[in-house]
Scaffold this motif. Structure first.
Motif, PDB file in Angstrom:
ATOM      1  N   ALA A  46       0.841  -1.206   0.000  1.00 19.30           N
ATOM      2  CA  ALA A  46       0.000   0.000   0.000  1.00 19.30           C
ATOM      3  C   ALA A  46       0.873   1.252   0.000  1.00 19.30           C
ATOM      4  CB  ALA A  46      -0.924  -0.005   1.222  1.00 19.30           C
ATOM      5  N   ASN A  47       1.921   1.217   0.795  1.00 21.37           N
ATOM      6  CA  ASN A  47       2.833   2.358   0.870  1.00 21.37           C
ATOM      7  C   ASN A  47       3.497   2.613  -0.484  1.00 21.37           C
ATOM      8  OD1 ASN A  47       6.009   3.204   2.059  1.00 21.37           O
ATOM      9  ND2 ASN A  47       4.229   4.438   2.561  1.00 21.37           N
ATOM     10  N   ALA A  52       4.797   5.728  -5.318  1.00 24.14           N
ATOM     11  CA  ALA A  52       4.802   5.855  -6.771  1.00 24.14           C
ATOM     12  C   ALA A  52       4.089   7.141  -7.194  1.00 24.14           C
ATOM     13  CB  ALA A  52       4.133   4.636  -7.400  1.00 24.14           C
ATOM     14  N   ALA A  53       2.941   7.383  -6.582  1.00 23.34           N
ATOM     15  CA  ALA A  53       2.197   8.608  -6.904  1.00 23.34           C
ATOM     16  C   ALA A  53       2.996   9.846  -6.516  1.00 23.34           C
ATOM     17  CB  ALA A  53       0.848   8.596  -6.183  1.00 23.34           C
ATOM     18  N   ALA A  54       3.658   9.781  -5.374  1.00 18.45           N
ATOM     19  CA  ALA A  54       4.433  10.936  -4.891  1.00 18.45           C
ATOM     20  C   ALA A  54       5.611  11.225  -5.816  1.00 18.45           C
ATOM     21  CB  ALA A  54       4.925  10.676  -3.473  1.00 18.45           C
ATOM     22  N   ARG A  55       6.299  10.162  -6.236  1.00 18.19           N
ATOM     23  CA  ARG A  55       7.429  10.357  -7.157  1.00 18.19           C
ATOM     24  C   ARG A  55       6.950  10.969  -8.458  1.00 18.19           C
ATOM     25  NH1 ARG A  55       8.532   4.879  -6.084  1.00 18.19           N
ATOM     26  NH2 ARG A  55       9.759   4.676  -4.162  1.00 18.19           N
ATOM     27  N   ALA A  56       5.778  10.512  -8.915  1.00 14.12           N
ATOM     28  CA  ALA A  56       5.231  11.021 -10.175  1.00 14.12           C
ATOM     29  C   ALA A  56       4.952  12.518 -10.101  1.00 14.12           C
ATOM     30  CB  ALA A  56       3.955  10.263 -10.535  1.00 14.12           C
ATOM     31  N   LEU A  64       9.532  12.559   0.772  1.00 18.70           N
ATOM     32  CA  LEU A  64       9.431  11.139   0.398  1.00 18.70           C
ATOM     33  C   LEU A  64       9.875  10.253   1.554  1.00 18.70           C
ATOM     34  CD1 LEU A  64      10.721  10.679  -3.278  1.00 18.70           C
ATOM     35  CD2 LEU A  64       8.452  10.139  -2.390  1.00 18.70           C
ATOM     36  N   ASP A  65      10.944  10.682   2.221  1.00 21.39           N
ATOM     37  CA  ASP A  65      11.453   9.883   3.340  1.00 21.39           C
ATOM     38  C   ASP A  65      10.408   9.784   4.457  1.00 21.39           C
ATOM     39  OD1 ASP A  65      13.561   8.513   4.884  1.00 21.39           O
ATOM     40  OD2 ASP A  65      13.359  10.281   6.173  1.00 21.39           O
ATOM     41  N   ALA A 149      -0.572  10.093   1.687  1.00 24.43           N
ATOM     42  CA  ALA A 149      -0.399   8.831   2.408  1.00 24.43           C
ATOM     43  C   ALA A 149      -1.685   8.020   2.462  1.00 24.43           C
ATOM     44  CB  ALA A 149       0.099   9.120   3.827  1.00 24.43           C
ATOM     45  N   ILE A 150      -2.640   8.338   1.587  1.00 20.35           N
ATOM     46  CA  ILE A 150      -3.981   7.760   1.747  1.00 20.35           C
ATOM     47  C   ILE A 150      -3.992   6.234   1.669  1.00 20.35           C
ATOM     48  CG2 ILE A 150      -4.585   8.137  -0.704  1.00 20.35           C
ATOM     49  CD1 ILE A 150      -7.016   8.299   2.298  1.00 20.35           C
ATOM     50  N   HIS A 151      -3.190   5.635   0.772  1.00 12.87           N
ATOM     51  CA  HIS A 151      -3.198   4.166   0.693  1.00 12.87           C
ATOM     52  C   HIS A 151      -2.589   3.545   1.940  1.00 12.87           C
ATOM     53  CE1 HIS A 151      -3.508   5.387  -3.615  1.00 12.87           C
ATOM     54  NE2 HIS A 151      -4.439   4.442  -3.599  1.00 12.87           N
TER      55      HIS A 151
END
Lengths: 413, 413
Positions: A46-47, A52-56, A64-65, A149-151
Motif C-alpha cells: 500500500a505504501n 509511486a504517486a508521490a514520485r510522479a 518522500l522519506d 499517504a492515503i493508501h
C-alpha cells in the motif's frame, strides 16, 4: 447527514462503548500490534502505491522519506502500540475527593474525552501512534491524514479496526476520513456536537489554519521557536555543549533551538567557543551587530530571523545586556515551547524559571528533553503550546477529561 | 493598532507583572472590597443611569432586576471579592515532580493563564466577581459586558483598577471594553496572540456565538439541560423531594432540572406523588403519552421540550422502560451539565455514574449542588460543559495553567 456526520455519529456510539471498555482497550492494542507485524507485506505494498504517486508528482526527498514505510518502521509502529498498551489506564483515576459537611461524597474521576479528531500530514506512522493513544485513553478517533499517504493510512486504519473488532470493541473506535480534499478538513473543524477535541499535527501552516477556523475545541501543538540564554555567570563549555546538542542533534524537530541570547559580559569569551562547536556541523549563524563583531563568519540577522522556526542548521544569535533583556526577547518572539538558561547564579535561575512563560523552562539542560518519553509521560500525541487544558507533551493522562461523581442519600439544597 | 489591540498589549504587560505578584494580588482584592463599600453611593448613581436608560427602552422586569444594584448587592460583591482573597493562591503549586534517571529534576508547577477575556451580559456583579477570580489566579482580565450595564460596569472597573494601583500592580490588570457594539465582541473572539482564554457568561445564544466564532481558546459554560432519572428501585419520597428541590428552588439557574425520566415499573406509584409535590409551586408538566395517562393535568410534550432549558416552572416528563433507555435519553438530549439517578440499587447507581457523560453525575442528591461553593471549590467563574481543560464549576484552581520547570547540570540528549 454528510459522510463525515455519519462518521461522527458512529464515533459517538463507539465512544459510549469505550467509556467502560476496561481491559478490552489493551487487548485491541495488542491485537493491532500483532496485525501490523503480520501484515507487513500488505502495508509495504500500500505504501508503494503512495510512493509511486508521490514520485510522479516530483515530491522532494525529505518528504518522500517521511512518507516511506520500511520493515523497521513498521516494527517501530507495532512496538509503539505495545508501549501504549503497557501504560496504566488513564481512565477511572480518582484525582481528588472529599465528604462535604452535608454528607455528600464527592469524587473527581478521570473519564475519556469522547471523540477526538486528528488532522495530520504525510507521516503514515501517525495513524497508528495517534489511534493507539486515543484508544487507550478511551476515546474514539477520527483520523484525517494527508492525501499523499492515503493508501498507507487506509491499510493501517483497516488493521486497527479489525483489531478492535477481535477485542470485542466496535470497529468504529478508529475511523479514517477517505476524502482528503480541503473541504473534508474544513468540515471536520466545524463538527460541533461530534468532536470533543481536535488536534492538528503538522507544520505551522496546518496548525494556524485549524486554530483560526475550528469551531470545536482545539489544542495547538508543535511550533517550537526555542531559545537558550547564556547568562553572565554561565559555564561556557556547558553552554556550548547544550547549544550544540539543542541545535544539531535533530534540527527538524520542535524542541530544537532557533536562537541563542548571550549576555554582553560573557559574549567575547563564550561566542567563539560556541561558534567553534557549531562549526563542526556547519551551522549557519545569523547574528545581530554586536554578535557579528565577535563572529566573523556570521551573516547579519534580520527581524524575521528572530521569529523563524528554521528547523535546519541555522541559528540566530543576539547579544543582550541583561537577564531582563533576554526574558523580554523570549516573551516577544517565543512560541511558548521550550527555553533554557545556562547559569551558575541561583537568582538568575529562579528569575528565569519564574518569569519565562513557556511550556518547559530549563536550567542548564538541553531543550531537546521536551518529549513525552524523556519527561516520563510516555508517548505523546503532540506538544501543546497553548495554556488551556494541557501544556508541553501530551501523553495518555493529558488526553482525558474528568467528571464529578457525587453520592448522597437524599440531600437537597 | 485597534483600541482592543492596545488593550490586549496593555493586558499582556500587566500579566507579566502578575505572574510573580505574590501577595500583591491579595492586597489588591482587599483594596477593591474596601473601595466597593466606600464608593457605594457613586456605584448606585452610575447604576441609576443604566436603569433609567433600560426603563426608557422598555426592559422587562426580570432583566431590570438583574441589572439593579442595591446596597445589599454591593455588600455581597465586596464580600465575594474578600472571599476570593481568602483562598489559597492557585499559582505556584507543584502538581507533580520527579528526578529522572539522568538527574534532571522535573517539576510541574501551576502558572497563570496570562490574559483572560470575559464576555458577559447584563449583570454588573460579574464585573467584580470575574475580575477578582482572574486577578487572584494571576491573570490580567479584559471584561466586555453588555451595553445595558455600561455605566455600572465602568464605575466598578475603575474602582478595581484603582485598587490594583494602590496595591502596587498595574491598573491594566483589569480593563473594561467601553465599546459595547457587536463589533467589539467579534474582535475579542479573534484576538489570537493577546487572549489566552475567553469565557462567555450568559445565555445560550451568547455562548453559541462565542463557541462558533472564536479563534482564541474558549471554555463553553453554563447551559444546563439537566435530568433526574427515577429508577425502578427508587425511594419515592426521596425522588419527589429531590425533584421538587432541583426544579423549584431556583428555576432560572443552570443546575436546575428540565426533564425527569421515570422507570415504567414505578411510574404508577411515583408520578402522582411527584406531581403533587410540584403542584405546590404550580409547575407545568409536559409529559409523553405514558406519563400523561398517570398525570391528568399534564400537557403533551413535544420533541423540542426534551431539548429545552426552560429556566422556568416547567418540567418535561417521560416514562422509560429501563436504565438503558434513561441513559440513552440523557446522551441524546443533555447539555452535559448535571444528571441524577434516584435509586436503591447499587448496580444501577454504578452503571449510571459510569455511563452518563456529564460534568456532574449524582446518586440520590439534587443537581442544585453543582456549584463551586457547594462542591468545595470556592467561587466559580462559570460552569464548564465541555471536556477540554475543566469540567463543572471552575474555581480559582481551574483558571490556571501549568508549566514544566526542569533543572539540570549540563544534561544533553
Amino acid at each position: 447527514m454528510t459522510e463525515l456526520q455519519k462518521m461522527g455519529a458512529a464515533a459517538k456510539a463507539a465512544a459510549a462503548v469505550l467509556r467502560t471498555a476496561g481491559e478490552k482497550k489493551r487487548a485491541a492494542l495488542l491485537e493491532a500490534a500483532k496485525a501490523l507485524r503480520g501484515e507487513q507485506t500488505a502495508l509495504l505494498r500500500a505504501n508503494e502505491e503512495d510512493l509511486a504517486a508521490a514520485r510522479a508528482t516530483g515530491m522532494k526527498d525529505a518528504m518522500l522519506d517521511r512518507l516511506t514505510l520500511t520493515p523497521a518502521r513498521i516494527e517501530a509502529m507495532a512496538q509503539g502500540v505495545e508501549d501504549v498498551a503497557a501504560q496504566r489506564d488513564p481512565v477511572g483515576r480518582v484525582l481528588s475527593g472529599e465528604t462535604r459537611p452535608n454528607g455528600l461524597k464527592i469524587e473527581k474521576i478521570t473519564v475519556p474525552m469522547g471523540v477526538i479528531g486528528i488532522i495530520f500530514e504525510a507521516r503514515p506512522n501517525v495513524t497508528s501512534d495517534a489511534a493507539a493513544l486515543c484508544l487507550m485513553a478511551g476515546s474514539a478517533v477520527i483520523l484525517r491524514g494527508g492525501k499523499e499517504a492515503i493508501h498507507s493510512n487506509t491499510a493501517i486504519a483497516e488493521l486497527l479496526r479489525g483489531a478492535c473488532e477481535r477485542a470485542g470493541l466496535p470497529r468504529d473506535c478508529v475511523q479514517l476520513v477517505r476524502d482528503t480534499s480541503r473541504a473534508s478538513s474544513v468540515e471536520m473543524m466545524g463538527m460541533t456536537g461530534y468532536l470533543d477535541l481536535l488536534i492538528p499535527r503538522g507544520g505551522a501552516g496546518l496548525i494556524r489554519t485549524v486554530v483560526e477556523n475550528a469551531k470545536v475545541p482545539v489544542i495547538e501543538t508543535g511550533v517550537g521557536n526555542c531559545h537558550v540564554y547564556v547568562d553572565e555567570s554561565a559555564d561556557i563549555d556547558m553552554a556550548a555543549e547544550i547549544i550544540f546538542n539543542a541545535k544539531t542533534s535533530r534540527p527538524s524537530v520542535c524542541n530544537a533551538i532557533e536562537t541563542i541570547l548571550v549576555h554582553g559580559k560573557i559574549a567575547e569569551k563564550a561566542l567563539p567557543v560556541i561558534a567553534a562547536r557549531l562549526a563542526e556541523k556547519h551551522v549557519e549563524l545569523r547574528a545581530d551587530e554586536r554578535a557579528r563583531a565577535l563572529l566573523p563568519n556570521a551573516v547579519p540577522a534580520e527581524e524575521a530571523d528572530w521569529e523563524t522556526e528554521f528547523l535546519d542548521y541555522i541559528l540566530a544569535v543576539r547579544v543582550v545586556d541583561s537577564l531582563d533583556d533576554a526574558i523580554d526577547h523570549i516573551a516577544r518572539y517565543s512560541s511558548g515551547h521550550s527555553e533554557c538558561i545556562v547559569t551558575r547564579d541561583l537568582r538568575a535561575a529562579e528569575a528565569f524559571t519564574a518569569r519565562v512563560d513557556s511550556a518547559a523552562v530549563y536550567v542548564n539542560a538541553s531543550t531537546r528533553f521536551t518529549d513525552g518519553g524523556e519527561l516520563g509521560l510516555g508517548a505523546e500525541i503532540g506538544i501543546s503550546t497553548q495554556k488551556l487544558h494541557a501544556r508541553g507533551p501530551m501523553g495518555l493522562n493529558e488526553i482525558v477529561s474528568y467528571k464529578y461523581v457525587i453520592r448522597g442519600d437524599g440531600q437537597i439544597r
